[in-house]
Design a protein around this motif. Structure first.
Motif, PDB file in Angstrom:
ATOM      1  N   VAL A 178       0.828  -1.207   0.000  1.00  0.00           N
ATOM      2  CA  VAL A 178       0.000   0.000   0.000  1.00  0.00           C
ATOM      3  C   VAL A 178       0.861   1.255   0.000  1.00  0.00           C
ATOM      4  CG1 VAL A 178      -1.727   1.321   1.283  1.00  0.00           C
ATOM      5  CG2 VAL A 178      -1.903  -1.180   1.156  1.00  0.00           C
ATOM      6  N   GLY A 179       1.915   1.267   0.832  1.00  0.00           N
ATOM      7  CA  GLY A 179       2.777   2.440   0.897  1.00  0.00           C
ATOM      8  C   GLY A 179       3.775   2.299   2.023  1.00  0.00           C
ATOM      9  N   ALA A 180       4.730   3.193   2.057  1.00  0.00           N
ATOM     10  CA  ALA A 180       5.748   3.171   3.110  1.00  0.00           C
ATOM     11  C   ALA A 180       6.081   4.597   3.514  1.00  0.00           C
ATOM     12  CB  ALA A 180       7.010   2.462   2.625  1.00  0.00           C
ATOM     13  N   GLU A 181       6.139   4.818   4.811  1.00  0.00           N
ATOM     14  CA  GLU A 181       6.558   6.109   5.347  1.00  0.00           C
ATOM     15  C   GLU A 181       7.900   5.896   6.033  1.00  0.00           C
ATOM     16  OE1 GLU A 181       3.594   7.879   7.810  1.00  0.00           O
ATOM     17  OE2 GLU A 181       2.004   7.621   6.328  1.00  0.00           O
ATOM     18  N   LEU A 182       8.966   6.297   5.370  1.00  0.00           N
ATOM     19  CA  LEU A 182      10.309   6.020   5.844  1.00  0.00           C
ATOM     20  C   LEU A 182      10.924   7.257   6.480  1.00  0.00           C
ATOM     21  CD1 LEU A 182      11.594   4.008   2.753  1.00  0.00           C
ATOM     22  CD2 LEU A 182      10.597   3.112   4.854  1.00  0.00           C
ATOM     23  N   ALA A 183      11.453   7.072   7.689  1.00  0.00           N
ATOM     24  CA  ALA A 183      12.135   8.176   8.361  1.00  0.00           C
ATOM     25  C   ALA A 183      13.473   8.423   7.673  1.00  0.00           C
ATOM     26  CB  ALA A 183      12.355   7.831   9.834  1.00  0.00           C
ATOM     27  N   LYS A 184      13.748   9.684   7.349  1.00  0.00           N
ATOM     28  CA  LYS A 184      15.004  10.030   6.684  1.00  0.00           C
ATOM     29  C   LYS A 184      15.919  10.756   7.659  1.00  0.00           C
ATOM     30  CE  LYS A 184      13.056  10.340   2.019  1.00  0.00           C
ATOM     31  NZ  LYS A 184      12.872  11.180   0.817  1.00  0.00           N
ATOM     32  N   SER A 185      17.171  10.359   7.652  1.00  0.00           N
ATOM     33  CA  SER A 185      18.137  10.974   8.559  1.00  0.00           C
ATOM     34  C   SER A 185      19.508  10.995   7.902  1.00  0.00           C
ATOM     35  CB  SER A 185      18.209  10.182   9.875  1.00  0.00           C
ATOM     36  OG  SER A 185      19.240  10.671  10.702  1.00  0.00           O
ATOM     37  N   GLU A 186      20.264  12.028   8.213  1.00  0.00           N
ATOM     38  CA  GLU A 186      21.626  12.120   7.692  1.00  0.00           C
ATOM     39  C   GLU A 186      22.583  11.285   8.537  1.00  0.00           C
ATOM     40  OE1 GLU A 186      22.734  16.188   7.419  1.00  0.00           O
ATOM     41  OE2 GLU A 186      21.218  16.678   5.902  1.00  0.00           O
ATOM     42  N   ARG A 187      22.129  10.842   9.686  1.00  0.00           N
ATOM     43  CA  ARG A 187      22.973  10.026  10.557  1.00  0.00           C
ATOM     44  C   ARG A 187      23.042   8.597  10.036  1.00  0.00           C
ATOM     45  NH1 ARG A 187      19.923  13.063  14.157  1.00  0.00           N
ATOM     46  NH2 ARG A 187      21.166  14.675  15.191  1.00  0.00           N
ATOM     47  N   PRO A 188      24.098   7.857  10.395  1.00  0.00           N
ATOM     48  CA  PRO A 188      24.220   6.462   9.948  1.00  0.00           C
ATOM     49  C   PRO A 188      23.069   5.606  10.467  1.00  0.00           C
ATOM     50  CG  PRO A 188      26.278   7.265  10.921  1.00  0.00           C
ATOM     51  CD  PRO A 188      25.242   8.293  11.211  1.00  0.00           C
ATOM     52  N   GLU A 189      22.672   4.621   9.689  1.00  0.00           N
ATOM     53  CA  GLU A 189      21.647   3.677  10.117  1.00  0.00           C
ATOM     54  C   GLU A 189      22.212   2.816  11.243  1.00  0.00           C
ATOM     55  OE1 GLU A 189      18.717   0.848  10.599  1.00  0.00           O
ATOM     56  OE2 GLU A 189      20.697   0.257   9.891  1.00  0.00           O
ATOM     57  N   LEU A 190      21.379   2.508  12.226  1.00  0.00           N
ATOM     58  CA  LEU A 190      21.850   1.841  13.441  1.00  0.00           C
ATOM     59  C   LEU A 190      22.642   0.564  13.184  1.00  0.00           C
ATOM     60  CD1 LEU A 190      19.081   2.091  16.194  1.00  0.00           C
ATOM     61  CD2 LEU A 190      21.421   2.950  16.275  1.00  0.00           C
ATOM     62  N   ALA A 230      12.882   4.248  26.875  1.00  0.00           N
ATOM     63  CA  ALA A 230      12.859   5.575  26.261  1.00  0.00           C
ATOM     64  C   ALA A 230      11.890   5.615  25.085  1.00  0.00           C
ATOM     65  CB  ALA A 230      14.260   5.960  25.804  1.00  0.00           C
ATOM     66  N   VAL A 231      11.847   4.526  24.323  1.00  0.00           N
ATOM     67  CA  VAL A 231      10.926   4.445  23.184  1.00  0.00           C
ATOM     68  C   VAL A 231       9.480   4.387  23.670  1.00  0.00           C
ATOM     69  CG1 VAL A 231      10.161   3.002  21.256  1.00  0.00           C
ATOM     70  CG2 VAL A 231      12.600   3.401  21.624  1.00  0.00           C
ATOM     71  N   ASP A 232       9.225   3.545  24.671  1.00  0.00           N
ATOM     72  CA  ASP A 232       7.864   3.416  25.204  1.00  0.00           C
ATOM     73  C   ASP A 232       7.371   4.717  25.823  1.00  0.00           C
ATOM     74  OD1 ASP A 232       7.779   0.811  24.403  1.00  0.00           O
ATOM     75  OD2 ASP A 232       8.075  -0.068  26.393  1.00  0.00           O
ATOM     76  N   ALA A 233       8.309   5.504  26.363  1.00  0.00           N
ATOM     77  CA  ALA A 233       7.933   6.781  26.975  1.00  0.00           C
ATOM     78  C   ALA A 233       7.716   7.874  25.930  1.00  0.00           C
ATOM     79  CB  ALA A 233       9.021   7.218  27.960  1.00  0.00           C
ATOM     80  N   GLY A 234       8.008   7.558  24.665  1.00  0.00           N
ATOM     81  CA  GLY A 234       7.750   8.502  23.582  1.00  0.00           C
ATOM     82  C   GLY A 234       8.857   9.494  23.322  1.00  0.00           C
ATOM     83  N   TYR A 235      10.049   9.243  23.868  1.00  0.00           N
ATOM     84  CA  TYR A 235      11.162  10.172  23.631  1.00  0.00           C
ATOM     85  C   TYR A 235      11.587  10.165  22.161  1.00  0.00           C
ATOM     86  CZ  TYR A 235      11.887   9.737  28.758  1.00  0.00           C
ATOM     87  OH  TYR A 235      11.741   9.704  30.108  1.00  0.00           O
ATOM     88  N   VAL A 236      11.607   8.967  21.570  1.00  0.00           N
ATOM     89  CA  VAL A 236      12.077   8.783  20.200  1.00  0.00           C
ATOM     90  C   VAL A 236      11.221   7.730  19.498  1.00  0.00           C
ATOM     91  CG1 VAL A 236      14.486   9.449  20.603  1.00  0.00           C
ATOM     92  CG2 VAL A 236      13.771   7.095  21.030  1.00  0.00           C
ATOM     93  N   PRO A 237      11.286   7.654  18.149  1.00  0.00           N
ATOM     94  CA  PRO A 237      10.502   6.655  17.412  1.00  0.00           C
ATOM     95  C   PRO A 237      10.995   5.221  17.661  1.00  0.00           C
ATOM     96  CG  PRO A 237      11.234   8.449  15.973  1.00  0.00           C
ATOM     97  CD  PRO A 237      11.983   8.587  17.255  1.00  0.00           C
ATOM     98  N   ASN A 238      10.161   4.262  17.283  1.00  0.00           N
ATOM     99  CA  ASN A 238      10.469   2.841  17.485  1.00  0.00           C
ATOM    100  C   ASN A 238      11.750   2.397  16.797  1.00  0.00           C
ATOM    101  OD1 ASN A 238       8.203   2.477  19.015  1.00  0.00           O
ATOM    102  ND2 ASN A 238       6.963   1.604  17.380  1.00  0.00           N
ATOM    103  N   ASP A 239      12.077   3.006  15.631  1.00  0.00           N
ATOM    104  CA  ASP A 239      13.236   2.525  14.881  1.00  0.00           C
ATOM    105  C   ASP A 239      14.559   2.899  15.540  1.00  0.00           C
ATOM    106  OD1 ASP A 239      12.726   5.159  14.268  1.00  0.00           O
ATOM    107  OD2 ASP A 239      13.401   5.010  12.190  1.00  0.00           O
ATOM    108  N   TYR A 240      14.519   3.603  16.665  1.00  0.00           N
ATOM    109  CA  TYR A 240      15.728   3.900  17.423  1.00  0.00           C
ATOM    110  C   TYR A 240      16.051   2.791  18.430  1.00  0.00           C
ATOM    111  CZ  TYR A 240      15.954   8.866  15.985  1.00  0.00           C
ATOM    112  OH  TYR A 240      16.086  10.040  15.287  1.00  0.00           O
ATOM    113  N   GLN A 241      15.099   1.903  18.663  1.00  0.00           N
ATOM    114  CA  GLN A 241      15.234   0.953  19.774  1.00  0.00           C
ATOM    115  C   GLN A 241      16.313  -0.102  19.545  1.00  0.00           C
ATOM    116  OE1 GLN A 241      11.550  -0.743  21.227  1.00  0.00           O
ATOM    117  NE2 GLN A 241      12.606  -2.540  22.017  1.00  0.00           N
ATOM    118  N   VAL A 242      17.185  -0.243  20.527  1.00  0.00           N
ATOM    119  CA  VAL A 242      18.221  -1.272  20.529  1.00  0.00           C
ATOM    120  C   VAL A 242      17.861  -2.295  21.610  1.00  0.00           C
ATOM    121  CG1 VAL A 242      20.655  -1.751  21.013  1.00  0.00           C
ATOM    122  CG2 VAL A 242      20.020   0.295  19.735  1.00  0.00           C
TER     123      VAL A 242
END
Length: 309
Positions: A178-190, A230-242
């Protein structure tokens, strides 16, 4: 033994996750790759240059453009008539395709392997990595997912594989992109970053997270991660989670800021080459795995560190 490795790509370039899988597959025998996509011949040509690859199967069809598992799995199952093992990276897409292939072949999947001990013997983590199990398969065909951080990456050039066109059933009619909403960042991918700066719940809110963690990451050219809290508390998006339920990483340097070090988080980063922990609680579990530990208030220590870089 012939292994079939699924190549993770975006129809333009081969993703790094594939290179570690090639190394793992080479320990089993002859390595063949599968490039399934649309307009992706350039990917197949690049994949053929990976060191150790004998053959690349190219399935170029609009049905495979977005890597829908419902379409890719039947193609793989058909190709497995001429292969003994199907090996994929333990990424989101890889873990979506592999179980469907295992079901079609009626075999048990072996997940998240850390090493190859024999033709059908492997090690894999259990209990969030607190124990390592040695498992042996009795199935005629193997379906394996590989933890990329456990294997060295194969050289992306120097190989001389051949490209062979293959065809499959195409669109299975079970799902549609259907579609994809991709977060864009200049930082390296995790998963490919050499340095990662991660923040935990101690950072209080998203504004504080950004003001403390991001300047340090920018100075170091690092990727940005976070604990599940930190992710569950809403500080950052899910794709930051390690962590166990996030991304598994193994950078050269991992800086954990305000992270206590729960088992689930350690499972995702303890293979890092150097772990630096900053936490005001000297009894925090993170210090048990850290190579360098600083017992200090992160709100003072991190800005000071950033200022001196």
């Amino acid at each position: 033994m012939k292994t079939l490795v699924w190549v993770e790509h975006d129809n333009a370039v081969v993703k790094d996750a594939t290179l570690a899988v090639v190394t793992a597959a080479a320990k089993l025998g002859e390595v063949h790759l599968l490039v399934a996509g649309s307009g992706c011949r350039a990917v197949a040509d690049a994949a053929a240059q990976i060191a150790g690859v004998g053959k690349v199967h190219l399935a170029d069809n609009a049905a495979y453009e977005h890597g829908l598992a419902e379409n890719v799995a039947p193609l793989v199952a058909e190709l497995m008539g001429h292969h003994d093992a199907f090996v994929v990276p333990a990424t989101t897409t890889g873990k979506n395709i592999a179980p469907r292939v295992a079901a079609l072949l009626d075999v048990m999947q072996i997940s998240d392997i850390l090493s190859v001990e024999g033709e059908k013997t492997f090690t894999r983590p259990i209990y969030a990595g607190n124990a390592i199990a040695t498992v042996e398969s009795s199935d005629a065909k193997l379906v394996i997912t590989v933890r990329g951080t456990a294997f060295a990456k194969a050289e992306a050039t120097g190989g001389s594989g051949t490209v062979e066109d293959v065809s499959g059933a195409g669109d299975a009619g079970l799902s549609a992109f259907v579609g994809a909403e991709l977060a864009k960042s200049e930082r390296p991918e995790l998963t490919s970053a050499k340095i990662i700066v991660s923040g935990g719940r101690a950072l209080k809110d998203s504004e504080t997270f950004e003001s403390i963690i991001l300047p340090l990451a920018d100075k170091l050219g690092a990727g940005v991660g976070a604990s599940r809290a930190a992710v569950d508390a809403g500080y950052v998006p899910n794709d930051y989670q390690v962590g166990q339920t996030g991304k598994i990483v193994a950078p050269e340097v991992y800086i954990a800021v305000g992270i206590s070090g729960a088992i689930q988080h350690l499972a995702g980063m303890k293979d890092s080459k150097t772990i630096i922990a900053i936490n005001k609680d000297e009894d925090a579990p993170i210090f048990q795995v850290a190579d360098i530990g600083l017992v200090a208030d992160l709100f003072t220590a991190v800005p000071e560190l950033t200022g001196k870089l």
